[in-house]
Design an enzyme around this catalytic site. Structure first.
Site, PDB file in Angstrom:
ATOM      1  N   VAL A  11      46.348  31.031  50.418  1.00 42.78           N
ATOM      2  CA  VAL A  11      44.939  31.871  50.520  1.00 42.78           C
ATOM      3  C   VAL A  11      44.586  32.990  49.279  1.00 42.78           C
ATOM      4  CG1 VAL A  11      45.490  31.603  53.148  1.00 42.78           C
ATOM      5  CG2 VAL A  11      46.674  33.724  51.679  1.00 42.78           C
TER       6      VAL A  11
ATOM      7  N   SER B  38      51.363  27.001  38.563  1.00 43.87           N
ATOM      8  CA  SER B  38      50.152  26.813  37.844  1.00 43.87           C
ATOM      9  C   SER B  38      49.490  25.665  37.899  1.00 43.87           C
ATOM     10  CB  SER B  38      50.649  27.647  36.338  1.00 43.87           C
ATOM     11  OG  SER B  38      50.241  27.104  35.887  1.00 43.87           O
TER      12      SER B  38
ATOM     13  N   LYS C 237      54.395  35.105  37.086  1.00 40.78           N
ATOM     14  CA  LYS C 237      53.366  34.273  36.879  1.00 40.78           C
ATOM     15  C   LYS C 237      51.605  34.906  35.653  1.00 40.78           C
ATOM     16  CE  LYS C 237      50.403  31.077  37.692  1.00 40.78           C
ATOM     17  NZ  LYS C 237      48.671  31.870  37.635  1.00 40.78           N
TER      18      LYS C 237
ATOM     19  N   HIS D 238      52.803  35.237  32.634  1.00 40.15           N
ATOM     20  CA  HIS D 238      51.778  33.465  31.851  1.00 40.15           C
ATOM     21  C   HIS D 238      50.749  33.238  32.058  1.00 40.15           C
ATOM     22  CE1 HIS D 238      49.179  29.764  33.418  1.00 40.15           C
ATOM     23  NE2 HIS D 238      50.798  28.959  32.650  1.00 40.15           N
ATOM     24  N   ASN D 239      49.477  34.250  32.961  1.00 38.21           N
ATOM     25  CA  ASN D 239      47.940  34.072  32.841  1.00 38.21           C
ATOM     26  C   ASN D 239      47.274  34.936  31.463  1.00 38.21           C
ATOM     27  OD1 ASN D 239      48.904  32.439  35.121  1.00 38.21           O
ATOM     28  ND2 ASN D 239      46.878  33.162  36.216  1.00 38.21           N
TER      29      ASN D 239
ATOM     30  N   GLU E 209      47.984  32.824  29.158  1.00 34.29           N
ATOM     31  CA  GLU E 209      46.845  31.704  28.980  1.00 34.29           C
ATOM     32  C   GLU E 209      45.631  32.312  28.295  1.00 34.29           C
ATOM     33  OE1 GLU E 209      46.534  29.776  32.818  1.00 34.29           O
ATOM     34  OE2 GLU E 209      44.316  30.877  33.072  1.00 34.29           O
TER      35      GLU E 209
HETATM   36  C1  6PG Z   1      47.534  28.380  36.503  1.00 36.62           C
HETATM   37  C2  6PG Z   1      45.677  29.455  36.185  1.00 36.62           C
HETATM   38  C3  6PG Z   1      44.982  30.061  37.539  1.00 36.62           C
HETATM   39  C4  6PG Z   1      43.786  29.845  37.464  1.00 36.62           C
HETATM   40  C5  6PG Z   1      43.478  31.606  36.859  1.00 36.62           C
HETATM   41  C6  6PG Z   1      41.943  32.148  36.193  1.00 36.62           C
HETATM   42  O1  6PG Z   1      47.975  29.096  35.930  1.00 36.62           O
HETATM   43  O2  6PG Z   1      47.110  27.112  37.041  1.00 36.62           O
HETATM   44  O3  6PG Z   1      46.105  30.808  35.568  1.00 36.62           O
HETATM   45  O4  6PG Z   1      46.287  30.761  38.372  1.00 36.62           O
HETATM   46  O5  6PG Z   1      42.746  28.970  37.041  1.00 36.62           O
HETATM   47  O6  6PG Z   1      44.245  32.874  36.857  1.00 36.62           O
HETATM   48  O7  6PG Z   1      41.870  32.748  35.838  1.00 36.62           O
HETATM   49  P1  6PG Z   1      40.947  33.482  35.373  1.00 36.62           P
HETATM   50  O8  6PG Z   1      39.498  33.200  36.668  1.00 36.62           O
HETATM   51  O9  6PG Z   1      41.519  34.993  35.847  1.00 36.62           O
HETATM   52  O10 6PG Z   1      40.580  33.820  33.771  1.00 36.62           O
END
Ligand code: 6PG
Length: 465
Positions: A74, A128, A182, A185-186, A189
């Site tokens: 959620v 992810s 995580k 990780h982001n 990203e």
């Molecule tokens: C993942 C992504 C997912 C999400 C991002 C987008 O690992 O699958 O990171 O968690 O799509 O959080 O983040 P933003 O909206 O902040 O770019």
């Protein structure tokens, strides 16, 4: 009647797809959502696997085998607490709740402690891979009570992505460590996405390459050592033209990058941990600056624009590939630096090799280089990725190309802030002497903050004037 082994609360895209993935692997599962539409959606898609969905929480709970394993997918925030409150009167000691959303790790910490007092196990689990990942194999980062992990381990391992037949899920550590990993990780990203965008910009503005040529370049890179999910989707993006449009779709997309906040959290936390994550910080700032479109439009009239430059495109693109590799390595190194510090400061006892291992498949930052990180951290005493010999060799090979690219970018006024951050971080990291002695002198001058000397033990203060 035989009870189901796993329950999912929240049957939106992620929850539904993960549940269907479990059902495909032979697990009997139940889904719950307040929305009849979502439940109907699950029941329709899961018909072949006897997946069962309900809008009644009591029915949901009584369909599950004890100790129950229940995941919430959620939206992060207050809804997570509301669901926990709804569940509590229906649960028994030893049941496990998993929060699979992108919750802030400090919230997870509080929930973990709160539920522990009630005898309920709690896992914060980063997931992810988006919709496709959830359906066919995500990377998952569960953290919490290790004993409770055994209950869900077979299910999570079965549904996760696999690399060399190894699952992209492992027990991360105690408390909120799963959500922490995580979050990092982001953060990584964000930086990797910004790097690819900056490479796009210098090809478009500096070299005046057309979309097809830029797309081809990304495609070629993705076939080599830069192979990654983000380059793969970038290649696809450069091939997509919407029906009726003249140019590929990205030319019509507004240049304001939105964010849900996980990158910002990473930067905020890295400051607390005193981990230098300059690439991530810069990527977060660039998303913020992108949103100031009105200022940028005014400034574009006030200041001269970026310009194209003449150079041998073949040599330049070779250097740019080197630069992207270099900055990618630095970005991962900073992310791992943060995990290393968190492991110590927050007592997460992280296995850094395992973190890299489960990021090799399923997740958004999966890339060929993660195998190098995995290998490097086989050495349990390694403190920083850049101190590994094999990584150092790669950095040395790609450093010159990075300098050449930034030379052109600065001259042509083309913004490449994360590439620049990566190089400056590296130049600081590899120097035995930083100019920070001057900062110490200044601090002592105006605030009597004292300093240490390199030739004598002790704490010193000087009356400077
Ligand atoms: C993942 C992504 C997912 C999400 C991002 C987008 O690992 O699958 O990171 O968690 O799509 O959080 O983040 P933003 O909206 O902040 O770019």
């Amino acid at each position: 009647m035989e009870k189901n082994v796993f329950g999912m609360i929240g049957l939106g895209t992620m929850g539904r797809n993960l549940l269907l993935n479990m059902a495909d692997h032979g697990f009997k599962v139940t889904g719950y959502d307040k929305s009849e539409e979502q439940v109907a959606h699950l029941n329709k898609e899961g018909i072949a696997t006897n997946t069962y969905g309900t809008t009644d929480l009591k029915t949901f709970i009584s369909s599950l085998k004890t100790p129950r394993a229940i995941m919430m997918l959620v939206p992060a925030g207050k809804i997570v607490d509301a669901v926990i409150q709804d569940l509590l009167p229906l649960l028994e000691q030893g049941d496990l709740i998993i929060d699979g959303g992108n919750s802030h790790f400090t919230d997870t910490d509080h929930r973990f402690t709160f539920l522990k007092e009630k005898g309920i196990h709690f896992f914060g689990m980063g997931i992810s891979g988006g919709e496709k990942g959830a359906r066919f194999g995500p990377s998952m980062m569960p953290g919490g009570d290790e004993k409770a992990y055994d209950v869900v381990k077979p299910i999570l391992e079965a549904v996760s992505a696999k690399v060399n037949h190894e699952p992209c899920v492992t027990y991360i550590g105690p408390g909120a460590s799963g959500h922490f990993v995580k979050m990092v990780h982001n953060g990584i990203e964000y930086a990797l996405m910004q790097l690819i965008a900056e490479a796009y910009e210098i090809m478009k503005t500096g070299l005046k390459m057309d979309d097809a040529a830029i797309g081809e370049t990304f495609k070629t890179w993705n076939q080599g050592r830069l192979h990654s999910y983000l380059l793969e989707i970038t290649t696809d993006i450069f091939q997509y033209t919407a029906p009726g449009d003249e140019k590929i779709l990205i030319n019509y997309i507004k240049d304001e990058a939105k964010a849900k906040g996980t990158g910002k959290w990473t930067s905020q936390e890295s400051m607390d941990l005193q981990a230098a994550t300059t690439c991530i910080d810069t990527a977060v700032s660039m998303r913020d600056l992108s949103k100031q479109k009105d200022w940028r439009l005014k400034a574009a009239e006030l200041y001269p624009p970026a310009k194209a430059f003449q150079t041998d495109a073949k040599v330049f693109l070779h250097d740019l590939e080197n630069a992207l590799y270099f900055a990618t390595v630095i970005t991962y190194a900073q992310g791992m630096e943060m995990l290393y510090k968190a492991s110590q400061e927050l007592n997460y006892h992280l296995n850094l090799a395992n973190c890299a291992k489960i990021w090799r498949g399923g997740c958004i930052i999966r890339a060929a280089f993660l195998d190098d990180i995995y290998q490097a951290f086989q050495n349990k005493n390694l403190q920083h990725l850049l101190l590994n010999q094999a990584v150092a060799d790669k950095i040395k090979q790609t450093e010159k190309g990075t300098r050449n690219i930034l030379h052109h970018a600065i001259e042509a006024q083309i913004s490449m802030p994360v590439f620049t951050s990566a190089l400056s971080y590296f130049d600081s990291f590899k120097t035995a002497r930083m100019p920070s002695n001057l900062i110490q002198a200044q601090r002592d001058y105006f605030g009597a903050h004292t300093y240490e000397r390199i030739d004598q033990e002790g704490i010193f203060h000087t009356q400077w004037n």
